[in-house]
Design a protein around this motif. Structure first.
Motif, PDB file in Angstrom:
ATOM      1  N   PRO A 241       1.190  -1.457   0.172  1.00  0.00           N
ATOM      2  CA  PRO A 241      -0.128   0.237   0.093  1.00  0.00           C
ATOM      3  C   PRO A 241       1.029   1.617   0.183  1.00  0.00           C
ATOM      4  N   GLU A 242       0.224   2.484  -0.717  1.00  0.00           N
ATOM      5  CA  GLU A 242       0.498   3.638  -0.435  1.00  0.00           C
ATOM      6  C   GLU A 242       1.463   4.496   0.832  1.00  0.00           C
ATOM      7  N   LYS A 243       2.836   4.906   1.571  1.00  0.00           N
ATOM      8  CA  LYS A 243       3.262   5.028   2.464  1.00  0.00           C
ATOM      9  C   LYS A 243       1.664   6.017   3.038  1.00  0.00           C
ATOM     10  N   GLU A 244       1.005   6.386   2.133  1.00  0.00           N
ATOM     11  CA  GLU A 244       0.046   7.579   3.166  1.00  0.00           C
ATOM     12  C   GLU A 244      -1.215   6.836   3.003  1.00  0.00           C
ATOM     13  N   ILE A 245      -1.153   5.561   3.031  1.00  0.00           N
ATOM     14  CA  ILE A 245      -2.161   4.834   3.969  1.00  0.00           C
ATOM     15  C   ILE A 245      -1.907   4.143   5.051  1.00  0.00           C
ATOM     16  N   VAL A 246      -0.706   4.166   4.844  1.00  0.00           N
ATOM     17  CA  VAL A 246       0.056   3.015   6.092  1.00  0.00           C
ATOM     18  C   VAL A 246       0.036   4.244   6.921  1.00  0.00           C
ATOM     19  N   LEU A 247       0.043   5.417   6.661  1.00  0.00           N
ATOM     20  CA  LEU A 247       0.570   6.240   7.777  1.00  0.00           C
ATOM     21  C   LEU A 247      -1.053   6.305   8.451  1.00  0.00           C
ATOM     22  N   LEU A 248      -2.014   6.303   7.636  1.00  0.00           N
ATOM     23  CA  LEU A 248      -3.299   6.796   7.889  1.00  0.00           C
ATOM     24  C   LEU A 248      -3.747   5.161   8.487  1.00  0.00           C
ATOM     25  N   LEU A 249      -3.723   4.259   8.599  1.00  0.00           N
ATOM     26  CA  LEU A 249      -4.004   3.423   9.490  1.00  0.00           C
ATOM     27  C   LEU A 249      -3.332   3.330  10.577  1.00  0.00           C
ATOM     28  N   LEU A 250      -1.588   3.427  10.722  1.00  0.00           N
ATOM     29  CA  LEU A 250      -1.380   3.842  11.835  1.00  0.00           C
ATOM     30  C   LEU A 250      -1.549   4.804  13.086  1.00  0.00           C
ATOM     31  N   ARG A 251      -2.273   6.037  12.268  1.00  0.00           N
ATOM     32  CA  ARG A 251      -2.592   7.133  13.895  1.00  0.00           C
ATOM     33  C   ARG A 251      -4.157   6.972  13.752  1.00  0.00           C
ATOM     34  N   GLN A 252      -4.851   6.636  12.532  1.00  0.00           N
ATOM     35  CA  GLN A 252      -5.865   6.018  13.345  1.00  0.00           C
ATOM     36  C   GLN A 252      -5.970   5.283  14.729  1.00  0.00           C
ATOM     37  N   LYS A 253      -7.011   5.622  16.038  1.00  0.00           N
ATOM     38  CA  LYS A 253      -7.599   6.002  17.574  1.00  0.00           C
ATOM     39  C   LYS A 253      -8.656   4.789  17.613  1.00  0.00           C
ATOM     40  N   GLU A 254      -9.498   4.147  16.856  1.00  0.00           N
ATOM     41  CA  GLU A 254     -10.488   3.496  17.146  1.00  0.00           C
ATOM     42  C   GLU A 254      -9.837   1.776  16.986  1.00  0.00           C
ATOM     43  N   PHE A 255      -9.330   1.099  16.065  1.00  0.00           N
ATOM     44  CA  PHE A 255      -8.837  -0.425  16.472  1.00  0.00           C
ATOM     45  C   PHE A 255      -7.084  -0.196  16.734  1.00  0.00           C
ATOM     46  N   LYS A 256      -7.256  -0.942  17.555  1.00  0.00           N
ATOM     47  CA  LYS A 256      -5.804  -1.468  18.130  1.00  0.00           C
ATOM     48  C   LYS A 256      -5.127  -1.769  17.477  1.00  0.00           C
ATOM     49  N   TYR A 257      -5.533  -3.028  17.020  1.00  0.00           N
ATOM     50  CA  TYR A 257      -4.573  -4.246  16.388  1.00  0.00           C
ATOM     51  C   TYR A 257      -4.690  -3.767  14.450  1.00  0.00           C
ATOM     52  N   LEU A 258      -5.181  -2.030  14.234  1.00  0.00           N
ATOM     53  CA  LEU A 258      -4.927  -1.792  12.924  1.00  0.00           C
ATOM     54  C   LEU A 258      -3.670  -1.246  13.094  1.00  0.00           C
ATOM     55  N   THR A 259      -3.415  -0.905  13.989  1.00  0.00           N
ATOM     56  CA  THR A 259      -2.021   0.177  14.135  1.00  0.00           C
ATOM     57  C   THR A 259      -1.553  -0.653  14.172  1.00  0.00           C
ATOM     58  N   ALA A 260      -1.164  -1.303  15.365  1.00  0.00           N
ATOM     59  CA  ALA A 260      -0.214  -2.498  15.794  1.00  0.00           C
ATOM     60  C   ALA A 260       0.145  -3.503  13.971  1.00  0.00           C
ATOM     61  N   LEU A 261      -0.568  -3.815  13.516  1.00  0.00           N
ATOM     62  CA  LEU A 261      -0.577  -4.306  11.858  1.00  0.00           C
ATOM     63  C   LEU A 261       0.681  -2.733  11.455  1.00  0.00           C
ATOM     64  N   ALA A 262      -0.078  -1.771  11.255  1.00  0.00           N
ATOM     65  CA  ALA A 262       0.477  -1.216  10.816  1.00  0.00           C
ATOM     66  C   ALA A 262       2.495  -0.588  11.090  1.00  0.00           C
ATOM     67  N   ALA A 263       2.049  -0.270  12.543  1.00  0.00           N
ATOM     68  CA  ALA A 263       3.605  -0.524  13.061  1.00  0.00           C
ATOM     69  C   ALA A 263       4.471  -1.396  12.687  1.00  0.00           C
ATOM     70  N   PHE A 264       3.970  -2.824  12.789  1.00  0.00           N
ATOM     71  CA  PHE A 264       4.952  -3.702  12.637  1.00  0.00           C
ATOM     72  C   PHE A 264       5.569  -3.877  10.709  1.00  0.00           C
ATOM     73  N   TYR A 265       4.549  -3.085   9.997  1.00  0.00           N
ATOM     74  CA  TYR A 265       4.579  -3.253   8.360  1.00  0.00           C
ATOM     75  C   TYR A 265       5.693  -1.954   8.291  1.00  0.00           C
ATOM     76  N   VAL A 266       5.337  -1.254   9.009  1.00  0.00           N
ATOM     77  CA  VAL A 266       6.327   0.309   9.088  1.00  0.00           C
ATOM     78  C   VAL A 266       8.144  -0.214   9.114  1.00  0.00           C
ATOM     79  N   ARG A 267       8.059  -1.050  10.608  1.00  0.00           N
ATOM     80  CA  ARG A 267       9.110  -1.418  11.104  1.00  0.00           C
ATOM     81  C   ARG A 267       9.885  -2.632   9.881  1.00  0.00           C
ATOM     82  N   LEU A 268       9.222  -3.177   9.176  1.00  0.00           N
ATOM     83  CA  LEU A 268       9.521  -4.281   7.920  1.00  0.00           C
ATOM     84  C   LEU A 268       9.892  -3.489   6.277  1.00  0.00           C
ATOM     85  N   THR A 269       9.303  -2.356   6.549  1.00  0.00           N
ATOM     86  CA  THR A 269       9.560  -1.619   4.846  1.00  0.00           C
ATOM     87  C   THR A 269       9.563  -0.118   5.011  1.00  0.00           C
TER      88      THR A 269
END
Length: 234
Positions: free
Chosen positions: A92-120
């Motif tokens: 996914p585009e970087k902007e989309i990843v950051l949106l997933l990371l910074r949304q506040k409603e779903f904490k496991y979505l944030t955790a998933l995006a954080a792991f993807y950020v660390r990998l890529t």
């Protein structure tokens, strides 16, 4: 349909003449180790739940997650790790990843995006993007390698990503030491969120003249150490 999905994944994993997009000069799917990749593509969750996912529908799957983790039992991959693998396939585009990371409603979505950020992401971006989450104290459940459950916090999860080389059955690309990046002018000096609290305590001690009072022991992320909090590292 599942066969087509499996074929698509296999084609991207084929090392012979791969000419697709790369991350850190490698096939993105190869950021996970081969035994883990094989377990993922053979798993029920991958075949039945990850078929035809795009960036939008992957968000729905991630929002439904109830825990994080790598592999457990007989090297069975968690849904969390399967969705990480799917993200590496979708890129996914970087902007989309950051949106997933910074949304506040779903904490496991944030955790998933954080792991993807660390990998890529590149090292500077990893620090800049993930460090704000060191102040996030939302609780996370984790499936351990032996199949048990362990309770942790978002800040501890992010601290693992920033300080450890292996997380969730995945060998991470080594990050440069943060102080080295500061000395090179790549990163600004990080101000600890506990700085103001520590200064306040020092001022109170000086004012009261009771510097011998016992203070509560806290960890590096500001949590009281009372024997109840569990580490969520592998």
């Amino acid at each position: 349909m599942s066969h087509t999905h499996s074929t698509d994944a296999t084609r991207m994993l084929d090392t012979r003449g791969y000419s697709g997009p790369t991350i850190h000069d490698t096939n993105p799917l190869h950021l996970l180790e081969k035994p883990v990749r094989d377990r993922i593509t053979e798993s029920y969750y991958w075949k039945e739940q990850c078929f035809a996912l795009n960036a939008a529908t992957l968000c729905d799957k991630a929002a439904a997650l109830t825990y994080i983790g790598g592999t457990y039992g007989q090297q069975k991959p968690t849904p969390f790790l399967c969705l990480v693998f799917k993200m590496l396939q979708l890129l996914p585009e970087k902007e989309i990843v950051l949106l997933l990371l910074r949304q506040k409603e779903f904490k496991y979505l944030t955790a998933l995006a954080a792991f993807y950020v660390r990998l890529t992401f590149e090292a500077r971006e990893v620090f800049e993007v993930l460090e704000p989450l060191l102040g996030d104290w939302r609780k996370l459940r984790r499936r351990t390698r032996d199949g048990w459950w362990r309770l942790g916090w978002m800040d501890g999860w992010v601290d693992d990503l920033l300080t450890k080389d292996r997380v969730c059955a995945t060998q991470l690309r080594k990050l440069p030491n943060r102080m080295v990046l500061e000395d090179l002018g790549v990163l600004e000096v990080r101000v600890s969120p506990l700085g103001e609290e520590i200064e306040k305590i020092d001022e109170e001690d000086e004012h009261e003249g009771t510097g011998n009072d016992e203070l509560e022991e806290v960890d590096g992320n500001g949590h009281k150490i009372d024997g109840e909090r569990n580490d969520i590292s592998d």
